[in-house]
Design a protein around this motif. Structure first.
Motif, PDB file in Angstrom:
ATOM      1  N   LEU A  30       0.833  -1.202   0.000  1.00 18.48           N
ATOM      2  CA  LEU A  30       0.000   0.000   0.000  1.00 18.48           C
ATOM      3  C   LEU A  30       0.869   1.255   0.000  1.00 18.48           C
ATOM      4  N   LEU A  31       1.929   1.260   0.791  1.00 16.15           N
ATOM      5  CA  LEU A  31       2.836   2.397   0.828  1.00 16.15           C
ATOM      6  C   LEU A  31       3.504   2.603  -0.529  1.00 16.15           C
ATOM      7  N   TYR A  32       3.855   1.511  -1.205  1.00 17.40           N
ATOM      8  CA  TYR A  32       4.440   1.626  -2.538  1.00 17.40           C
ATOM      9  C   TYR A  32       3.457   2.272  -3.507  1.00 17.40           C
ATOM     10  N   PHE A  33       2.218   1.794  -3.526  1.00 15.10           N
ATOM     11  CA  PHE A  33       1.259   2.329  -4.480  1.00 15.10           C
ATOM     12  C   PHE A  33       0.910   3.783  -4.188  1.00 15.10           C
ATOM     13  N   VAL A  34       0.889   4.160  -2.939  1.00 13.38           N
ATOM     14  CA  VAL A  34       0.596   5.553  -2.611  1.00 13.38           C
ATOM     15  C   VAL A  34       1.826   6.428  -2.836  1.00 13.38           C
ATOM     16  N   GLU A  66      -1.776   6.454 -15.881  1.00  8.61           N
ATOM     17  CA  GLU A  66      -1.932   7.360 -14.748  1.00  8.61           C
ATOM     18  C   GLU A  66      -3.066   6.951 -13.815  1.00  8.61           C
ATOM     19  N   ASP A  67      -3.685   5.792 -14.042  1.00 13.33           N
ATOM     20  CA  ASP A  67      -4.868   5.414 -13.262  1.00 13.33           C
ATOM     21  C   ASP A  67      -4.580   5.280 -11.772  1.00 13.33           C
ATOM     22  N   VAL A  68      -3.537   4.550 -11.413  1.00  9.69           N
ATOM     23  CA  VAL A  68      -3.212   4.354  -9.992  1.00  9.69           C
ATOM     24  C   VAL A  68      -2.834   5.691  -9.364  1.00  9.69           C
ATOM     25  N   HIS A  69      -2.087   6.495 -10.086  1.00 11.59           N
ATOM     26  CA  HIS A  69      -1.692   7.807  -9.577  1.00 11.59           C
ATOM     27  C   HIS A  69      -2.918   8.660  -9.249  1.00 11.59           C
ATOM     28  N   GLU A  70      -3.894   8.647 -10.125  1.00 14.00           N
ATOM     29  CA  GLU A  70      -5.092   9.452  -9.893  1.00 14.00           C
ATOM     30  C   GLU A  70      -5.928   8.910  -8.740  1.00 14.00           C
ATOM     31  N   TRP A  71      -5.965   7.598  -8.557  1.00 15.06           N
ATOM     32  CA  TRP A  71      -6.746   7.005  -7.464  1.00 15.06           C
ATOM     33  C   TRP A  71      -6.151   7.327  -6.102  1.00 15.06           C
ATOM     34  N   VAL A  72      -4.833   7.415  -6.011  1.00 10.02           N
ATOM     35  CA  VAL A  72      -4.193   7.636  -4.708  1.00 10.02           C
ATOM     36  C   VAL A  72      -3.642   9.052  -4.560  1.00 10.02           C
TER      37      VAL A  72
END
Length: 71
Positions: free
Chosen positions: A36-40, A53-59
């Motif tokens: 979770l820390l990696y993805f955020v 950019e999907d993950v970036h926009e979600w977090v």
């Protein structure tokens, strides 16, 4: 009038949980927290695992809340 005698209160026995029983759950929660820390914190740019950019926009808001720069 006779007063009824209340039964003695039963207290449940508290048994300790062994470290051997907690260790797999602690490892699982630790790995989950790191993912979770990696993805955020790092899922963008050169370190990106998922394209786009999907993950970036979600977090995005969580990233700023935790103090990670992204712009």
């Amino acid at each position: 009038m006779a007063h009824p005698i209340a039964p003695a209160a039963v207290t449940p026995a508290i048994t300790p949980i062994s470290l051997k029983a907690i260790a797999p759950w602690a490892l699982f929660v630790g790995i989950l927290a790191l993912v979770l820390l990696y993805f955020v914190g790092a899922e963008q740019g050169a370190f990106s695992v998922i394209a786009g950019e999907d993950v970036h926009e979600w977090v995005h808001d969580g990233r700023h809340l935790l103090g990670f720069p992204c712009h």
